[in-house]
Design a protein around this motif. Structure first.
Motif, PDB file in Angstrom:
ATOM      1  N   GLY B 302       0.837  -1.196   0.000  1.00 60.44           N
ATOM      2  CA  GLY B 302       0.000   0.000   0.000  1.00 60.44           C
ATOM      3  C   GLY B 302       0.868   1.240   0.000  1.00 60.44           C
ATOM      4  N   LEU B 303       0.443   2.245  -0.787  1.00 57.81           N
ATOM      5  CA  LEU B 303       1.142   3.536  -0.805  1.00 57.81           C
ATOM      6  C   LEU B 303       0.180   4.598  -0.287  1.00 57.81           C
ATOM      7  CD1 LEU B 303       3.320   4.976  -3.706  1.00 57.81           C
ATOM      8  CD2 LEU B 303       1.754   6.412  -2.395  1.00 57.81           C
ATOM      9  N   THR B 304       0.586   5.311   0.775  1.00 56.99           N
ATOM     10  CA  THR B 304      -0.243   6.360   1.359  1.00 56.99           C
ATOM     11  C   THR B 304       0.501   7.683   1.285  1.00 56.99           C
ATOM     12  OG1 THR B 304      -1.041   4.705   2.947  1.00 56.99           O
ATOM     13  CG2 THR B 304      -1.590   7.005   3.398  1.00 56.99           C
ATOM     14  N   PRO B 305       0.000   8.626   0.476  1.00 54.84           N
ATOM     15  CA  PRO B 305       0.662   9.940   0.429  1.00 54.84           C
ATOM     16  C   PRO B 305       0.487  10.664   1.761  1.00 54.84           C
ATOM     17  CG  PRO B 305      -0.948   9.665  -1.357  1.00 54.84           C
ATOM     18  CD  PRO B 305      -1.182   8.561  -0.389  1.00 54.84           C
ATOM     19  N   GLU B 306       1.314  11.688   1.993  1.00 53.90           N
ATOM     20  CA  GLU B 306       1.272  12.432   3.248  1.00 53.90           C
ATOM     21  C   GLU B 306      -0.156  12.921   3.526  1.00 53.90           C
ATOM     22  OE1 GLU B 306       4.327  15.341   3.389  1.00 53.90           O
ATOM     23  OE2 GLU B 306       4.228  15.537   5.569  1.00 53.90           O
ATOM     24  N   GLN B 307      -0.808  13.483   2.511  1.00 55.21           N
ATOM     25  CA  GLN B 307      -2.219  13.855   2.613  1.00 55.21           C
ATOM     26  C   GLN B 307      -2.977  12.909   1.704  1.00 55.21           C
ATOM     27  OE1 GLN B 307      -2.844  16.487   4.579  1.00 55.21           O
ATOM     28  NE2 GLN B 307      -0.739  17.257   4.748  1.00 55.21           N
ATOM     29  N   GLY B 308      -3.677  11.938   2.271  1.00 50.80           N
ATOM     30  CA  GLY B 308      -4.431  11.057   1.374  1.00 50.80           C
ATOM     31  C   GLY B 308      -4.580   9.677   1.958  1.00 50.80           C
ATOM     32  N   THR B 309      -5.280   8.838   1.244  1.00 51.93           N
ATOM     33  CA  THR B 309      -5.570   7.490   1.719  1.00 51.93           C
ATOM     34  C   THR B 309      -4.704   6.489   0.967  1.00 51.93           C
ATOM     35  OG1 THR B 309      -7.326   7.382   0.090  1.00 51.93           O
ATOM     36  CG2 THR B 309      -7.951   8.059   2.326  1.00 51.93           C
ATOM     37  N   GLU B 310      -4.732   5.273   1.453  1.00 47.36           N
ATOM     38  CA  GLU B 310      -3.875   4.245   0.870  1.00 47.36           C
ATOM     39  C   GLU B 310      -4.414   3.705  -0.450  1.00 47.36           C
ATOM     40  OE1 GLU B 310      -1.882   0.990   3.261  1.00 47.36           O
ATOM     41  OE2 GLU B 310      -3.247  -0.248   2.075  1.00 47.36           O
ATOM     42  N   THR B 311      -3.495   3.521  -1.391  1.00 50.10           N
ATOM     43  CA  THR B 311      -3.776   2.778  -2.619  1.00 50.10           C
ATOM     44  C   THR B 311      -2.960   1.492  -2.579  1.00 50.10           C
ATOM     45  OG1 THR B 311      -3.997   4.830  -3.877  1.00 50.10           O
ATOM     46  CG2 THR B 311      -3.632   2.819  -5.152  1.00 50.10           C
ATOM     47  N   VAL B 312      -3.622   0.365  -2.781  1.00 49.60           N
ATOM     48  CA  VAL B 312      -2.851  -0.879  -2.917  1.00 49.60           C
ATOM     49  C   VAL B 312      -2.277  -0.894  -4.328  1.00 49.60           C
ATOM     50  CG1 VAL B 312      -2.959  -3.391  -2.973  1.00 49.60           C
ATOM     51  CG2 VAL B 312      -4.181  -2.130  -1.188  1.00 49.60           C
ATOM     52  N   ILE B 313      -0.955  -0.830  -4.438  1.00 53.82           N
ATOM     53  CA  ILE B 313      -0.335  -0.673  -5.763  1.00 53.82           C
ATOM     54  C   ILE B 313       0.090  -2.006  -6.383  1.00 53.82           C
ATOM     55  CG2 ILE B 313       0.392   1.720  -5.354  1.00 53.82           C
ATOM     56  CD1 ILE B 313       3.225   0.661  -4.791  1.00 53.82           C
ATOM     57  N   THR B 314       0.168  -3.060  -5.571  1.00 54.28           N
ATOM     58  CA  THR B 314       0.504  -4.365  -6.153  1.00 54.28           C
ATOM     59  C   THR B 314       0.051  -5.491  -5.241  1.00 54.28           C
ATOM     60  OG1 THR B 314       2.250  -5.672  -7.211  1.00 54.28           O
ATOM     61  CG2 THR B 314       2.826  -4.603  -5.145  1.00 54.28           C
ATOM     62  N   ARG B 315      -0.266  -6.627  -5.842  1.00 60.45           N
ATOM     63  CA  ARG B 315      -0.574  -7.858  -5.112  1.00 60.45           C
ATOM     64  C   ARG B 315       0.183  -8.995  -5.805  1.00 60.45           C
ATOM     65  NH1 ARG B 315      -5.426  -6.353  -2.258  1.00 60.45           N
ATOM     66  NH2 ARG B 315      -6.516  -4.793  -3.498  1.00 60.45           N
ATOM     67  N   SER B 351       7.836 -10.248  -8.217  1.00 64.08           N
ATOM     68  CA  SER B 351       6.830  -9.793  -9.169  1.00 64.08           C
ATOM     69  C   SER B 351       6.090 -10.992  -9.723  1.00 64.08           C
ATOM     70  CB  SER B 351       7.488  -9.024 -10.319  1.00 64.08           C
ATOM     71  OG  SER B 351       8.070  -7.828  -9.853  1.00 64.08           O
ATOM     72  N   GLY B 352       4.801 -10.811  -9.999  1.00 70.31           N
ATOM     73  CA  GLY B 352       4.022 -11.858 -10.647  1.00 70.31           C
ATOM     74  C   GLY B 352       3.945 -11.600 -12.145  1.00 70.31           C
ATOM     75  N   PRO B 353       3.154 -12.421 -12.838  1.00 73.18           N
ATOM     76  CA  PRO B 353       3.147 -12.338 -14.302  1.00 73.18           C
ATOM     77  C   PRO B 353       2.458 -11.091 -14.857  1.00 73.18           C
ATOM     78  CG  PRO B 353       1.569 -14.008 -13.531  1.00 73.18           C
ATOM     79  CD  PRO B 353       2.331 -13.543 -12.333  1.00 73.18           C
ATOM     80  N   GLU B 354       1.498 -10.533 -14.124  1.00 73.05           N
ATOM     81  CA  GLU B 354       0.731  -9.414 -14.664  1.00 73.05           C
ATOM     82  C   GLU B 354       1.281  -8.089 -14.151  1.00 73.05           C
ATOM     83  OE1 GLU B 354      -1.512 -10.054 -16.893  1.00 73.05           O
ATOM     84  OE2 GLU B 354      -1.367 -12.230 -16.591  1.00 73.05           O
ATOM     85  N   LYS B 355       0.872  -7.026 -14.831  1.00 74.90           N
ATOM     86  CA  LYS B 355       1.344  -5.694 -14.464  1.00 74.90           C
ATOM     87  C   LYS B 355       1.028  -5.366 -13.006  1.00 74.90           C
ATOM     88  CE  LYS B 355       1.449  -0.839 -15.612  1.00 74.90           C
ATOM     89  NZ  LYS B 355       1.406   0.207 -16.604  1.00 74.90           N
ATOM     90  N   HIS B 356      -0.185  -5.728 -12.549  1.00 80.58           N
ATOM     91  CA  HIS B 356      -0.576  -5.366 -11.179  1.00 80.58           C
ATOM     92  C   HIS B 356       0.030  -6.311 -10.133  1.00 80.58           C
ATOM     93  CE1 HIS B 356      -3.599  -8.242 -12.657  1.00 80.58           C
ATOM     94  NE2 HIS B 356      -3.575  -8.697 -11.429  1.00 80.58           N
ATOM     95  N   ASN B 357       0.927  -7.196 -10.563  1.00 85.05           N
ATOM     96  CA  ASN B 357       1.646  -8.082  -9.635  1.00 85.05           C
ATOM     97  C   ASN B 357       3.109  -7.673  -9.444  1.00 85.05           C
ATOM     98  OD1 ASN B 357       0.171 -10.773 -11.510  1.00 85.05           O
ATOM     99  ND2 ASN B 357      -0.678  -9.852  -9.652  1.00 85.05           N
ATOM    100  N   ARG B 358       3.478  -6.537  -9.969  1.00 84.04           N
ATOM    101  CA  ARG B 358       4.907  -6.193  -9.963  1.00 84.04           C
ATOM    102  C   ARG B 358       5.345  -5.634  -8.617  1.00 84.04           C
ATOM    103  NH1 ARG B 358       4.589  -3.413 -15.963  1.00 84.04           N
ATOM    104  NH2 ARG B 358       4.288  -5.377 -17.096  1.00 84.04           N
ATOM    105  N   GLY B 359       6.551  -6.005  -8.199  1.00 81.76           N
ATOM    106  CA  GLY B 359       6.998  -5.733  -6.839  1.00 81.76           C
ATOM    107  C   GLY B 359       7.848  -4.487  -6.653  1.00 81.76           C
ATOM    108  N   SER B 360       7.948  -3.641  -7.672  1.00 85.15           N
ATOM    109  CA  SER B 360       8.692  -2.382  -7.532  1.00 85.15           C
ATOM    110  C   SER B 360       8.005  -1.320  -8.374  1.00 85.15           C
ATOM    111  CB  SER B 360      10.139  -2.552  -8.004  1.00 85.15           C
ATOM    112  OG  SER B 360      10.187  -2.764  -9.405  1.00 85.15           O
ATOM    113  N   LEU B 361       8.207  -0.066  -8.008  1.00 86.07           N
ATOM    114  CA  LEU B 361       7.651   1.030  -8.810  1.00 86.07           C
ATOM    115  C   LEU B 361       8.349   1.122 -10.161  1.00 86.07           C
ATOM    116  CD1 LEU B 361       7.070   3.594  -5.961  1.00 86.07           C
ATOM    117  CD2 LEU B 361       5.324   2.864  -7.602  1.00 86.07           C
TER     118      LEU B 361
END
Lengths: 416, 416
Positions: B302-315, B351-361
């Motif tokens: 999860g990525l949470t900006p200083e002002q804002g809520t969390e986005t799950v960026i990868t699974r 990282s997994g096979p799909e784009k939303h499985n990747r383990g780095s930005l």
């Protein structure tokens, strides 16, 4: 600077590695006794642990720092304490010292020939640099051709990689030829086999004596270095060639790194300071040296086959380095990397300009194509089983020398 | 396997990270108290140091091993002792345990919310591998093109490099954006500046719990691993690009590596064992797995900006690895490299096979060319100041989970 005379005659010989000007720190034992901290003087080792316990010479009035068999706790005290301790010991050992003091020293010391030497400090982490320009050029020429010998970053960064602290051993420890994955250029697949291109690297190791957290200046880095040792970074060239892309050397450098048993203090080396070479490419500010931070240290390597006499295979000098240990340490902290007491920084292989100044067999035999001839017969491209490699170093003063003692290792055959 | 019920209700919730099946090991403090060894159960931490001192639960009948704030001395005891200790604690915490025992446990435990968590073990040395095939392929494609994505040695060697143990920190420790040498492709010379491409790497860390000297088998290596943590190997991509040839990443990876605070034991993960993938290229014998040695562990960031809520960026899932930690550890010993209790091995980015499985930005934004959109607005190519990155992992059982707790870090602006 001239020889400081000691009442211990053996320390005054011009070819003695350990005159009063040196006083290097080590760890020793006699027979089955416990390991103790010691200081080399002439042909004797002063029992620093014993002097501390007896209250005759204390680095810290509040706490014992030499009651464990390594100098790390002493290093923690910092440069002022290092200097005070050395001055006090110098006074006790100098010509004209009180006779009762001389008696104490004799009681709390042993003949060096009776002692076994051990690791002088606990290695926190080990980093190996690549800061010898002749070495980088030689290796680069062999691997990538003369046109692309020096990588584009080399003149800007003291290139280094993290080594393996657990593999650092003291002089005299046998080194077993490693196995590893090896793949010849024409082989379809790698095999797991003993290294056939086992090599040495002649280096100087710098010992970090003060912790830091965040970027430190080159001047601060210089002050944080406690002392220096001669270092042999054993390297399996065939394992390295197959494994090192893209993330650098790993198992090729993890078998052993041998260090000389005595930490020669930065203070003992003050008279031998010299500057790194002039730069054709200017360095970034954070790497600029405010003064001479390299040292004039004469180095040589002897190779002795199992049956045979020693051949000196190379002679070179630490002053050949392009980056000093202070520059390497400052760069090491540039990302915010915390440094700790006991971190060991290898200089990188120290090769000079001529063929007979090269600091590795890879370079001396030019990748095995030009084998060396040994004085006792036979040739060498790489290290053979039973060979003993002895690295030596000293700074030459006026009628005396500050020596490191031998950094030696005998290669045993691969297991099974 | 099903949930083992505890008399502590909070441990029986299906989404609790710390049921009786888990019992992970950490180090905690409450207020200004000393650091103590603890075991997580439900919403509480059992004071293992206190239980040992009171004689209620001892790992070693002869000596205190939990009187220092790390689990290294406990690890030294070996797998049989690890298992006995866990079984004894399980009995004390299981539904139906003696009420007097329950009272002891309550006395010797604290609410997790009241405790600060610290490094659970002393890191001896840190090695980071590169064993995720999707990650290596993605990065290789970006750097060298799709044709040469995977280096020639990759299917034969669990490629790794030595990292920096002093930079390993526990979850919750802020991470300062590093400075470093950076040189754009069109720049004439490098400059010293804050990293503009600061990144995460989602990994699992394996903790070596038994020392070895010389080559060990994959089976032995598997037995020597004490447990696992979630690990974030912070990486400065711009520093890395300029420095990493020819000797690998150095300062780009030395700022910080964050680990989750609880060591999940290999024993707790037994029900979740799975095999590494089938090989098109056979492995050499010394790397062959005698059984399933990887684990099915669900991971997300999860990525949470200083002002804002969390986005799950990868699974993604640890089961994506091409090499297990046991294979990595066996390879690590292949040259004779001594391993020590407390060595930490990073898996490599998962990282997994799909784009939303990747383990780095780096991968998720494809080198910054395809920025991510955040749920609370804005985009991300790399980590920005004030961002909090939270890595989570758990193995999913039947009605329960074995969780790792959060591995979190907030990025502070570069110094000055």
């Amino acid at each position: 600077m001239a020889l400081r005379r000691s009442w211990l005659d053996s320390a005054n010989a011009p070819d003695c590695d350990f005159p009063l000007n040196n006083l290097p720190f080590g760890v020793f034992s006699v027979g089955d006794s416990d390991l103790r901290c010691g200081v080399a003087i002439g042909d004797r080792i002063v029992d620093a642990t014993g002097l501390e316990a007896a209250g005759l010479l204390r680095a810290d009035p509040q706490a014992d720092v030499l009651d464990a068999p390594f100098w790390n706790d002493f290093m923690e005290l910092g440069p002022a304490a290092w200097s005070r301790y050395r001055a006090a010991l110098t006074a006790m050992l100098a010509e004209g010292a009180d006779e009762a003091l001389q008696d104490h020293i004799i009681t709390h010391s042993v003949q060096m020939t009776r002692a076994a030497l051990h690791m002088p400090f606990r290695v926190s982490e080990y980093t190996d640099f690549y800061s010898g320009r002749h070495h980088a050029t030689n290796v680069g020429t062999m691997f990538r051709g003369a046109e692309n010998a020096l990588p584009p970053n080399w003149l800007h960064i003291p290139i280094g990689y993290n080594g393996r602290a657990s593999s650092v051993v003291v002089s005299g420890t046998p080194v077993t030829r490693p196995h590893g994955q090896i793949k010849g250029q024409d082989d379809a697949a790698p095999r797991f086999a003993p290294s056939a291109r086992f090599d040495i690297e002649l280096e100087i190791g710098a010992i970090v004596g003060q912790a830091s957290d965040g970027l430190i200046s080159v001047a601060q880095a210089f002050d944080n270095i406690f002392g220096y040792v001669v270092l042999n970074d054993w390297s399996a060239r065939d394992i390295q060639a197959w494994e090192y892309q893209p993330l650098g050397p790993f198992q090729a450098k993890a078998t052993a790194t041998t260090i000389s048993p005595w930490i020669v203090t930065a203070e003992a080396l003050v008279p031998f300071r010299t500057s790194t070479p002039a730069r054709e490419t200017p360095l970034l500010d954070y790497l600029t040296e405010p003064g001479p931070m390299l040292y004039d240290i004469t180095l040589e390597v002897g190779l002795t086959p199992e049956q045979g006499t020693e051949t000196v295979i190379t002679r070179t000098n630490y002053a050949e380095m392009y980056y000093s240990a202070a520059q390497q340490l400052a760069h090491h902290t540039s990302s915010g990397c915390p440094m700790r007491v006991g971190d060991l920084l290898g200089s990188g292989t120290i090769s000079g300009p001529e063929k007979h100044n090269r600091g590795s067999l890879l370079e001396l035999s030019w990748g095995g194509t030009e084998p060396l001839t040994l004085d006792s017969g036979g040739t060498r491209s790489f290290v053979e089983d039973g060979d003993t490699l002895t690295l030596r170093g000293h700074a030459q003063g006026d009628g005396y020398r500050v020596g490191f003692g031998a950094c030696t290792g005998t290669v045993l055959p691969a297991r099974r």
